[in-house]
Design a protein around this motif. Structure first.
Motif, PDB file in Angstrom:
ATOM      1  N   ASP A  62       0.807  -1.231   0.000  1.00  0.00           N
ATOM      2  CA  ASP A  62       0.000   0.000   0.000  1.00  0.00           C
ATOM      3  C   ASP A  62       0.839   1.279   0.000  1.00  0.00           C
ATOM      4  OD1 ASP A  62      -2.807  -1.197   2.035  1.00  0.00           O
ATOM      5  OD2 ASP A  62      -2.345  -1.403  -0.103  1.00  0.00           O
ATOM      6  N   SER A  63       1.938   1.275   0.724  1.00  0.00           N
ATOM      7  CA  SER A  63       2.700   2.525   0.871  1.00  0.00           C
ATOM      8  C   SER A  63       3.421   2.938  -0.409  1.00  0.00           C
ATOM      9  CB  SER A  63       3.714   2.392   2.006  1.00  0.00           C
ATOM     10  OG  SER A  63       4.733   1.484   1.670  1.00  0.00           O
ATOM     11  N   VAL A  64       3.509   2.031  -1.380  1.00  0.00           N
ATOM     12  CA  VAL A  64       4.211   2.380  -2.619  1.00  0.00           C
ATOM     13  C   VAL A  64       3.270   2.463  -3.811  1.00  0.00           C
ATOM     14  CG1 VAL A  64       6.299   1.286  -1.728  1.00  0.00           C
ATOM     15  CG2 VAL A  64       4.844   0.034  -3.349  1.00  0.00           C
ATOM     16  N   ARG A  67       3.406   5.151  -6.588  1.00  0.00           N
ATOM     17  CA  ARG A  67       4.767   5.700  -6.632  1.00  0.00           C
ATOM     18  C   ARG A  67       5.747   4.746  -7.311  1.00  0.00           C
ATOM     19  NH1 ARG A  67       7.711   6.800  -2.238  1.00  0.00           N
ATOM     20  NH2 ARG A  67       6.796   5.143  -0.961  1.00  0.00           N
ATOM     21  N   PHE A  68       5.593   3.457  -7.058  1.00  0.00           N
ATOM     22  CA  PHE A  68       6.482   2.455  -7.626  1.00  0.00           C
ATOM     23  C   PHE A  68       5.731   1.689  -8.715  1.00  0.00           C
ATOM     24  CE2 PHE A  68       9.282   1.687  -3.585  1.00  0.00           C
ATOM     25  CZ  PHE A  68       9.544   3.037  -3.533  1.00  0.00           C
ATOM     26  N   ALA A  69       6.432   1.303  -9.730  1.00  0.00           N
ATOM     27  CA  ALA A  69       5.820   0.527 -10.808  1.00  0.00           C
ATOM     28  C   ALA A  69       6.831  -0.480 -11.342  1.00  0.00           C
ATOM     29  CB  ALA A  69       5.361   1.445 -11.933  1.00  0.00           C
ATOM     30  N   GLY A  70       6.347  -1.677 -11.601  1.00  0.00           N
ATOM     31  CA  GLY A  70       7.210  -2.721 -12.113  1.00  0.00           C
ATOM     32  C   GLY A  70       7.031  -2.924 -13.597  1.00  0.00           C
ATOM     33  N   SER A  71       8.070  -3.416 -14.218  1.00  0.00           N
ATOM     34  CA  SER A  71       7.991  -3.821 -15.611  1.00  0.00           C
ATOM     35  C   SER A  71       9.001  -4.934 -15.817  1.00  0.00           C
ATOM     36  CB  SER A  71       8.271  -2.637 -16.552  1.00  0.00           C
ATOM     37  OG  SER A  71       9.590  -2.152 -16.377  1.00  0.00           O
ATOM     38  N   ARG A  72       8.921  -5.597 -16.951  1.00  0.00           N
ATOM     39  CA  ARG A  72       9.853  -6.678 -17.219  1.00  0.00           C
ATOM     40  C   ARG A  72      10.172  -6.764 -18.692  1.00  0.00           C
ATOM     41  NH1 ARG A  72       7.691 -11.693 -14.465  1.00  0.00           N
ATOM     42  NH2 ARG A  72       9.368 -12.744 -15.586  1.00  0.00           N
ATOM     43  N   ASP A  73      11.369  -7.239 -18.967  1.00  0.00           N
ATOM     44  CA  ASP A  73      11.835  -7.503 -20.322  1.00  0.00           C
ATOM     45  C   ASP A  73      12.286  -8.950 -20.335  1.00  0.00           C
ATOM     46  OD1 ASP A  73      14.274  -5.920 -22.551  1.00  0.00           O
ATOM     47  OD2 ASP A  73      13.143  -7.757 -22.723  1.00  0.00           O
ATOM     48  N   ASP A  74      11.386  -9.824 -20.734  1.00  0.00           N
ATOM     49  CA  ASP A  74      11.707 -11.257 -20.684  1.00  0.00           C
ATOM     50  C   ASP A  74      12.744 -11.652 -21.733  1.00  0.00           C
ATOM     51  OD1 ASP A  74       8.337 -12.275 -19.743  1.00  0.00           O
ATOM     52  OD2 ASP A  74      10.092 -11.829 -18.503  1.00  0.00           O
ATOM     53  N   ALA A  75      12.887 -10.873 -22.760  1.00  0.00           N
ATOM     54  CA  ALA A  75      13.931 -11.170 -23.754  1.00  0.00           C
ATOM     55  C   ALA A  75      15.322 -10.996 -23.135  1.00  0.00           C
ATOM     56  CB  ALA A  75      13.775 -10.247 -24.960  1.00  0.00           C
ATOM     57  N   GLN A  76      15.421 -10.090 -22.157  1.00  0.00           N
ATOM     58  CA  GLN A  76      16.690  -9.831 -21.479  1.00  0.00           C
ATOM     59  C   GLN A  76      16.747 -10.467 -20.096  1.00  0.00           C
ATOM     60  OE1 GLN A  76      19.245  -8.169 -22.902  1.00  0.00           O
ATOM     61  NE2 GLN A  76      18.032  -7.917 -24.774  1.00  0.00           N
ATOM     62  N   ASN A  77      15.665 -11.122 -19.677  1.00  0.00           N
ATOM     63  CA  ASN A  77      15.580 -11.713 -18.331  1.00  0.00           C
ATOM     64  C   ASN A  77      15.805 -10.665 -17.248  1.00  0.00           C
ATOM     65  OD1 ASN A  77      15.124 -14.136 -19.580  1.00  0.00           O
ATOM     66  ND2 ASN A  77      16.843 -15.207 -18.651  1.00  0.00           N
ATOM     67  N   ILE A  78      15.141  -9.526 -17.388  1.00  0.00           N
ATOM     68  CA  ILE A  78      15.296  -8.443 -16.418  1.00  0.00           C
ATOM     69  C   ILE A  78      13.917  -7.963 -15.972  1.00  0.00           C
ATOM     70  CG2 ILE A  78      16.147  -6.104 -16.001  1.00  0.00           C
ATOM     71  CD1 ILE A  78      18.283  -6.578 -18.085  1.00  0.00           C
ATOM     72  N   VAL A  79      13.797  -7.750 -14.695  1.00  0.00           N
ATOM     73  CA  VAL A  79      12.630  -7.100 -14.118  1.00  0.00           C
ATOM     74  C   VAL A  79      13.077  -5.764 -13.555  1.00  0.00           C
ATOM     75  CG1 VAL A  79      11.064  -7.146 -12.144  1.00  0.00           C
ATOM     76  CG2 VAL A  79      11.213  -9.118 -13.626  1.00  0.00           C
ATOM     77  N   LEU A  81      12.053  -2.173 -11.310  1.00  0.00           N
ATOM     78  CA  LEU A  81      11.174  -1.502 -10.355  1.00  0.00           C
ATOM     79  C   LEU A  81      11.463  -0.013 -10.455  1.00  0.00           C
ATOM     80  CD1 LEU A  81       8.999  -2.002  -8.190  1.00  0.00           C
ATOM     81  CD2 LEU A  81      10.842  -1.875  -6.491  1.00  0.00           C
ATOM     82  N   HIS A  82      10.461   0.729 -10.925  1.00  0.00           N
ATOM     83  CA  HIS A  82      10.591   2.172 -11.091  1.00  0.00           C
ATOM     84  C   HIS A  82      10.154   2.830  -9.786  1.00  0.00           C
ATOM     85  CE1 HIS A  82      10.717   1.765 -15.628  1.00  0.00           C
ATOM     86  NE2 HIS A  82      10.233   0.599 -15.252  1.00  0.00           N
ATOM     87  N   LEU A  83      11.081   3.533  -9.153  1.00  0.00           N
ATOM     88  CA  LEU A  83      10.805   4.186  -7.881  1.00  0.00           C
ATOM     89  C   LEU A  83      10.642   5.684  -8.129  1.00  0.00           C
ATOM     90  CD1 LEU A  83      12.203   1.476  -7.140  1.00  0.00           C
ATOM     91  CD2 LEU A  83      13.265   2.645  -5.243  1.00  0.00           C
ATOM     92  N   ASN A  84       9.455   6.197  -7.871  1.00  0.00           N
ATOM     93  CA  ASN A  84       9.170   7.613  -8.081  1.00  0.00           C
ATOM     94  C   ASN A  84       8.712   8.264  -6.773  1.00  0.00           C
ATOM     95  OD1 ASN A  84       9.495   7.497 -11.051  1.00  0.00           O
ATOM     96  ND2 ASN A  84       7.646   6.241 -10.965  1.00  0.00           N
ATOM     97  N   SER A  85       8.771   9.571  -6.742  1.00  0.00           N
ATOM     98  CA  SER A  85       8.337  10.330  -5.557  1.00  0.00           C
ATOM     99  C   SER A  85       8.942   9.740  -4.283  1.00  0.00           C
ATOM    100  CB  SER A  85       6.803  10.344  -5.475  1.00  0.00           C
ATOM    101  OG  SER A  85       6.248  10.905  -6.631  1.00  0.00           O
ATOM    102  N   LEU A  86      10.233   9.515  -4.328  1.00  0.00           N
ATOM    103  CA  LEU A  86      10.898   8.826  -3.225  1.00  0.00           C
ATOM    104  C   LEU A  86      10.873   9.640  -1.942  1.00  0.00           C
ATOM    105  CD1 LEU A  86      13.773   7.228  -5.265  1.00  0.00           C
ATOM    106  CD2 LEU A  86      12.227   5.982  -3.734  1.00  0.00           C
ATOM    107  N   LYS A  87      10.756   8.917  -0.839  1.00  0.00           N
ATOM    108  CA  LYS A  87      10.701   9.506   0.488  1.00  0.00           C
ATOM    109  C   LYS A  87      11.875   8.988   1.316  1.00  0.00           C
ATOM    110  CE  LYS A  87       5.641   9.281   0.333  1.00  0.00           C
ATOM    111  NZ  LYS A  87       4.420   8.750   1.009  1.00  0.00           N
ATOM    112  N   PRO A  88      12.271   9.711   2.344  1.00  0.00           N
ATOM    113  CA  PRO A  88      13.370   9.219   3.183  1.00  0.00           C
ATOM    114  C   PRO A  88      13.115   7.821   3.740  1.00  0.00           C
ATOM    115  CG  PRO A  88      12.957  11.515   3.664  1.00  0.00           C
ATOM    116  CD  PRO A  88      11.879  11.074   2.708  1.00  0.00           C
ATOM    117  N   GLU A  89      11.864   7.489   4.003  1.00  0.00           N
ATOM    118  CA  GLU A  89      11.551   6.155   4.541  1.00  0.00           C
ATOM    119  C   GLU A  89      11.703   5.049   3.501  1.00  0.00           C
ATOM    120  OE1 GLU A  89       9.633   8.897   4.701  1.00  0.00           O
ATOM    121  OE2 GLU A  89       7.487   8.402   4.463  1.00  0.00           O
TER     122      GLU A  89
END
Length: 112
Positions: A62-64, A67-79, A81-89
């Motif tokens: 819930d806290s993210v 603000r955070f969003a995931g994506s993946r590129d299975d051709a490259q075997n990479i996932v 995590l896009h971190l936006n509006s980052l907070k000190p916590e």
């Protein structure tokens, strides 16, 4: 041998953004969801997000949400995590996970 390797951490100011990557090998990457966990200094590791297989929904703690969003590129075997509006916590180590396997983590520090 399953291997997960995170990267992309760093120092960012509050309100800033980062993109974390998790590169997988040694398993059928496209057939598995990949989870992200956050461990703040002195605290337990906690669930952040699960990036579903292609076409499947992702879920977020819930806290993210929004603000955070995931994506993946299975051709490259990479996932990602896009971190936006980052907070000190949001400071801490971020780990990716698949089943019993974990990466070594990447450090995110949110500070002015």
């Amino acid at each position: 041998q399953v291997q997960l390797v995170e990267s992309g951490g760093g120092l960012v100011q509050p309100g800033g953004s980062l993109i974390l990557s998790c590169a997988g090998s040694g398993f059928a990457f496209n057939q598995y969801s990949i989870a992200w966990y956050h461990q703040a200094p002195g605290k337990q590791r906690e669930f952040v997000a699960r990036i579903g297989q292609s076409g499947a929904p992702s879920t977020y703690e819930d806290s993210v949400k929004g603000r955070f969003a995931g994506s993946r590129d299975d051709a490259q075997n990479i996932v990602y995590l896009h971190l936006n509006s980052l907070k000190p916590e949001d400071t801490g180590a971020y780990y990716c996970n698949s089943g019993d396997d974990w990466g070594q983590g990447t450090q995110v520090t949110v500070s002015s």
